[in-house]
Design a protein around this motif. Sequence first.
Motif, PDB file in Angstrom:
ATOM      1  N   UNK B  11      31.515 104.869 -26.043  1.00 63.84           N
ATOM      2  CA  UNK B  11      30.198 104.404 -25.471  1.00 63.84           C
ATOM      3  C   UNK B  11      29.828 103.364 -26.350  1.00 63.84           C
ATOM      4  N   UNK B  12      29.983 103.206 -27.696  1.00 59.93           N
ATOM      5  CA  UNK B  12      29.854 102.214 -28.607  1.00 59.93           C
ATOM      6  C   UNK B  12      30.222 100.630 -27.805  1.00 59.93           C
ATOM      7  N   UNK B  13      31.350 100.996 -27.374  1.00 59.09           N
ATOM      8  CA  UNK B  13      31.934  99.529 -26.960  1.00 59.09           C
ATOM      9  C   UNK B  13      31.500  99.158 -25.679  1.00 59.09           C
ATOM     10  N   UNK B  14      31.373 100.098 -24.875  1.00 60.29           N
ATOM     11  CA  UNK B  14      30.724  99.669 -23.373  1.00 60.29           C
ATOM     12  C   UNK B  14      29.431  99.143 -23.665  1.00 60.29           C
ATOM     13  N   UNK B  15      28.548 100.171 -24.665  1.00 58.73           N
ATOM     14  CA  UNK B  15      27.130  99.848 -24.871  1.00 58.73           C
ATOM     15  C   UNK B  15      26.987  98.598 -25.306  1.00 58.73           C
ATOM     16  N   UNK B  16      28.118  97.971 -26.250  1.00 53.50           N
ATOM     17  CA  UNK B  16      27.863  96.673 -26.726  1.00 53.50           C
ATOM     18  C   UNK B  16      28.126  95.512 -25.660  1.00 53.50           C
ATOM     19  N   UNK B  17      29.092  95.897 -24.730  1.00 49.44           N
ATOM     20  CA  UNK B  17      29.331  94.914 -23.769  1.00 49.44           C
ATOM     21  C   UNK B  17      28.046  94.819 -22.678  1.00 49.44           C
ATOM     22  N   UNK B  18      27.539  96.192 -22.435  1.00 50.92           N
ATOM     23  CA  UNK B  18      26.201  96.190 -21.697  1.00 50.92           C
ATOM     24  C   UNK B  18      25.113  95.277 -22.191  1.00 50.92           C
ATOM     25  N   UNK B  19      25.188  95.408 -23.609  1.00 55.14           N
ATOM     26  CA  UNK B  19      24.087  94.476 -24.325  1.00 55.14           C
ATOM     27  C   UNK B  19      24.311  93.024 -24.359  1.00 55.14           C
ATOM     28  N   UNK B 151      22.821  98.793 -28.376  1.00 54.72           N
ATOM     29  CA  UNK B 151      22.061  97.639 -27.752  1.00 54.72           C
ATOM     30  C   UNK B 151      20.861  97.222 -28.370  1.00 54.72           C
ATOM     31  N   UNK B 152      20.258  98.221 -28.877  1.00 54.41           N
ATOM     32  CA  UNK B 152      18.958  97.945 -29.850  1.00 54.41           C
ATOM     33  C   UNK B 152      19.552  97.180 -31.077  1.00 54.41           C
ATOM     34  N   UNK B 153      20.659  97.457 -31.526  1.00 59.26           N
ATOM     35  CA  UNK B 153      21.279  96.803 -32.855  1.00 59.26           C
ATOM     36  C   UNK B 153      21.515  95.166 -32.612  1.00 59.26           C
ATOM     37  N   UNK B 154      21.814  94.878 -31.451  1.00 60.18           N
ATOM     38  CA  UNK B 154      22.136  93.554 -31.338  1.00 60.18           C
ATOM     39  C   UNK B 154      20.703  92.773 -31.096  1.00 60.18           C
ATOM     40  N   UNK B 155      19.553  93.441 -30.312  1.00 55.31           N
ATOM     41  CA  UNK B 155      18.215  92.876 -30.241  1.00 55.31           C
ATOM     42  C   UNK B 155      17.793  92.614 -31.745  1.00 55.31           C
ATOM     43  N   UNK B 156      17.957  93.700 -32.617  1.00 52.44           N
ATOM     44  CA  UNK B 156      17.209  93.568 -33.788  1.00 52.44           C
ATOM     45  C   UNK B 156      17.784  92.971 -34.665  1.00 52.44           C
ATOM     46  N   UNK B 181      24.763 104.475 -18.594  1.00 52.89           N
ATOM     47  CA  UNK B 181      25.113 103.327 -18.918  1.00 52.89           C
ATOM     48  C   UNK B 181      24.052 102.317 -18.254  1.00 52.89           C
ATOM     49  N   UNK B 182      23.320 101.592 -19.238  1.00 50.24           N
ATOM     50  CA  UNK B 182      22.619 100.506 -18.594  1.00 50.24           C
ATOM     51  C   UNK B 182      23.104  99.579 -17.787  1.00 50.24           C
ATOM     52  N   UNK B 183      22.374  98.732 -16.921  1.00 49.51           N
ATOM     53  CA  UNK B 183      23.346  97.521 -16.447  1.00 49.51           C
ATOM     54  C   UNK B 183      23.643  96.300 -17.480  1.00 49.51           C
ATOM     55  N   UNK B 184      24.761  95.694 -17.075  1.00 46.94           N
ATOM     56  CA  UNK B 184      25.028  94.595 -17.913  1.00 46.94           C
ATOM     57  C   UNK B 184      23.638  93.665 -17.921  1.00 46.94           C
ATOM     58  N   UNK B 185      23.273  93.217 -19.296  1.00 47.96           N
ATOM     59  CA  UNK B 185      22.064  92.282 -19.541  1.00 47.96           C
ATOM     60  C   UNK B 185      22.782  90.871 -19.619  1.00 47.96           C
ATOM     61  N   UNK B 186      22.114  89.877 -19.190  1.00 43.91           N
ATOM     62  CA  UNK B 186      22.224  88.662 -19.958  1.00 43.91           C
ATOM     63  C   UNK B 186      21.193  88.390 -20.925  1.00 43.91           C
ATOM     64  N   UNK B 187      21.894  87.761 -22.020  1.00 43.60           N
ATOM     65  CA  UNK B 187      21.248  87.316 -23.231  1.00 43.60           C
ATOM     66  C   UNK B 187      20.674  86.114 -23.130  1.00 43.60           C
ATOM     67  N   UNK B 188      19.437  85.891 -23.406  1.00 46.73           N
ATOM     68  CA  UNK B 188      18.749  84.409 -23.133  1.00 46.73           C
ATOM     69  C   UNK B 188      18.289  84.145 -24.396  1.00 46.73           C
ATOM     70  N   UNK B 189      18.310  84.868 -25.614  1.00 52.63           N
ATOM     71  CA  UNK B 189      17.755  84.651 -26.688  1.00 52.63           C
ATOM     72  C   UNK B 189      17.810  83.275 -27.418  1.00 52.63           C
TER      73      UNK B 189
END
Lengths: 250, 353, 233, 178
Positions: B11-19, B151-156, B181-189
Amino acid sequence: MQKVFGYPRSLTPKRTHYCPGCTHGIIHRLIAEAIDDLGIQEQTVGIAPVGCAVLAYEYFDVDFQEAAHGRAPAVATGIKRVHPEAIVFSYQGDGDLASIGTAEIIHAAARGENITVIFINNTVYGMTGGQMAPTTLPGQKTTTSPYGRDITKVGYPIRVCEMLATLDGPAYIERVSVHDPKHIIKAGRAIRKAFEMQIAGKGFSLVEVLSTCPTNWGLTPVKALERLKEEMIPYYPLGVFRSTEEVAKE
Amino acid sequence: MERVMMKGNEALAEGAIRAGCRFFFGYPITPQNEIPEYMARRMPEVNGVFIQAESEVSAINMVYGAGGAGGRALTSSSSPGISLKQEGISYLAGAQVPCVIVNVARGGPGLGGLTPSQSDYFQATKGGGHGDYHLIVYAPGTGQEMVDLIGLAFDKAEEYRNPVMILTDAIMGQMMEPVILPPIREVTTEKPWATTGKKGRAKPNLINSLGIIGEDLARINIELQEKYRKIETNEIRYEADGTGDADLIVVAYGTTSRVARSAINMLRAEGKKVGLLRPITLWPFPKQILADLAAQGKRFLVVEMSVGQLVEDVILAVNDRAKVDFFGKLNGTVPTVREVYNTINALLQKGGA
Amino acid sequence: MPTKRITIITGAFGSGKTEVAVNYTQLLKRAGHNVGLVDLDIVNPYFRSRELTDFLKAHGIEVVSTQPGLEMADLPALSPRIFAFLQNEELRVVFDVGGYPVGAKTLGRFEPYFRAEAYDLWLVVNPYRPGYDDPEEISKLAQAIEAASRLRLTGIVDNANLGRETDRQSREEGSKVVEEAARMLNLPVVLKTYTAEELITPADRDRAANNLFPLQLFMRPPWEEVTGELREI
Amino acid sequence: MTYEIICAGFGGQGVMLIGELLAYGGMLEGKNVTWFPSYGPEMRGGTANCSVVISDQPVGSPIVSEPDGLIAMNGPSFEKFKGTVKPGGAIVYNSSMIETAPVIPGLKMLPVPTNDIASELGNNKVANMVALGAFIGLTKIITLASAEKALEQVLPERHHKLIPLNVAALEKGMALVK
């Protein structure tokens, strides 16, 4: 009139902190000239080591990361994997690369990581005050080999080029010296070649530059260059140790 | 959205990819191997990078390079491996490079064992390496939180330019629970500070933790401390369950919070007033809520799989205003529901604060 | 006391070289010289004379060590201005050299200047430092420093002290060791330091060649920092 | 309502899989569930077990020490866990390998010759499914339909051709419960 000689664009105007007679300045210039010639200043990312060149990022007008001692090849790997189109080089001394960072350099080379490493070998730890380096010559006195490097107790110096050349990963490995103008020109060509290999996507390239440390050697800059020529080169022979393509004759 | 059963590590691994994480650098160590194994399979499918590094030390420095270059980078390990990463973590904090580090903790010290443990609490929350710094530390309590918090961890991490740690353990990592699982997000930071090559910028970018010249180091530290105060103001997370009318509040995170919850459910069924305070951020630590509950006359029981680390923060937070008891299990054993139930019951019978 | 344009202060690590060097620049300054202090201590990044740069500058003494701005950096980056000092005939130059065995080695790179010009090379000795309580050991140190620097010693500085614990008796006992070492080396005791009047014996005062050298301590830990003005001595 | 189960047996008997099917089945019925494998040295000691919790409420501890239901596929695991089952709980045990089992007062106990039935079906490997079918029949903790649907999710694609055999085994086991 054509300008044939000028200050490299890829160097900042900042004065370096290096001791008078130190060859870091020459090597910085050779790298900057290679970057200028190849037109890669805008895409280059350098990695500074822990060692006398710890402030190298002040002197190059390119993006930089400062790495922990010995870890530059790992840091370079991270950068290159994020930006495969960037030209990534690390600048590392002998303690950094050949002692604390041996795992990192060997594995970056073994992976054939498409980065360029400029390895400065002056047989001594300059930054911390002249301690024995992995490349300190047999018999050489340093602050931690005060009776001369005793190979029966502390073993032998490491020849990095020869060691890495046994791996299949590296694309280009050459050892050069900067003790006279002729060799400086040759060193410049090798550095340029190493960058060209990276641009062409050939994989890992490393140029070992035999260098001096007048301060910690206790020699005048001129005598230090003599020592480089007379004592270091016999132990660390110059030349190309590995190349996956014929080196173009210039 | 569909629920799927996943191991915590997966779940951690897939969560990271989705984020949007596309760079993973790791080294094998039990009990987190599902994470690199999952990433080795999954990263190529999303055009990501997986590297099995030559050591934990190299892995964290690859993260430093990748994070500094603007990539969403992740590494995971378990306790002895996290100790090895501490050098790099200190540099990441000093150079303000965002990244996420997962610690699926096991027992120590030294080589320790493979059994679950919470004895890395100090290491995670008090910095861990050299220097004055903090990571944001999340302690997931469910499979779903594994996904959500990473997911939150990457954003923070990117919002504050600070490394973030997910502190979990072998049980949370091995347990399967349904997750959405949330959908895969595009990161645009935007990362104007990243080392990408100058690309026309007037000044080069520099990722650096060196403060050797003049007052630089003091300035860097002042800046870091200001950031940490901001994080303490904005980022504290916790779950308070039935703390309002409770006589006794159990404080626990991760695995032990799950055990405690079962014990509390049994006691509530008997009409006893027991609550649960579960820190979700271990740093910043939810001090104020504990202080407030202490002021209301509650007493506390801290349940940990360690000799007592979280309990020190609880004692500091309540600051002598309340009685704090501790129930810990060592040797990598997990407290049973019955043990926690009995402990709470005994405390309730003793009564008084 | 006739002294040379260049004075190189050397000694074992912790012997008090820096205090002697800094105080000696004061002495020269008061005698009307232009004075420059060269800090060649690449051995120890703490308690080096460069930390006093601004303080000394305010008193007309220029200090050169590492590249400006890198004073607290652990980088042995010697400033090219050292050469300017050496080439300026009008300047009295005092070298504060790092502790044996490394420190003296750094001198090697300036060898041509020392050959061309007469210099003093002084060895600061505190027999209360471990390993140097015996004239034999001090002689060995002297020889090693000569070998490392490829220069000849011209004098011994008697800096026998126990820090704050020094009393007249310990001062005199220490001096005996230093004087014995000086005899063995056939070198004069050029300076005998003291930090308080009460440490001086009448015999010291009566001695024909007065080598008494009052020492004001500068290199204090931060909790004992120099706050006052230079004391007139 | 919270129902806690331990599935135990030799490594290779497929006890982890039947635990997963129970958890998945519960999830498909909208319940909160956890599945937790035995962890540590036990994994190498010849017995394997997993804990499953199926509940209407959020699940607390995923580690079950006092189960409501036990599936014991061999003697050592029966011995290890038989005393932990809560009063009123249920035990399904593999009578092909556990010849004599004491009657424990207050528990529903069902001996199932799983290996014999599996052999009759032509594949000894589905003994675990026979036991699971019997357990579902005895406890009604999930429906047979949910277990069958779970098979599709738990078994990798390449094994989907074996689903009919597994379903047959589940049904055989369930039919043992009157």
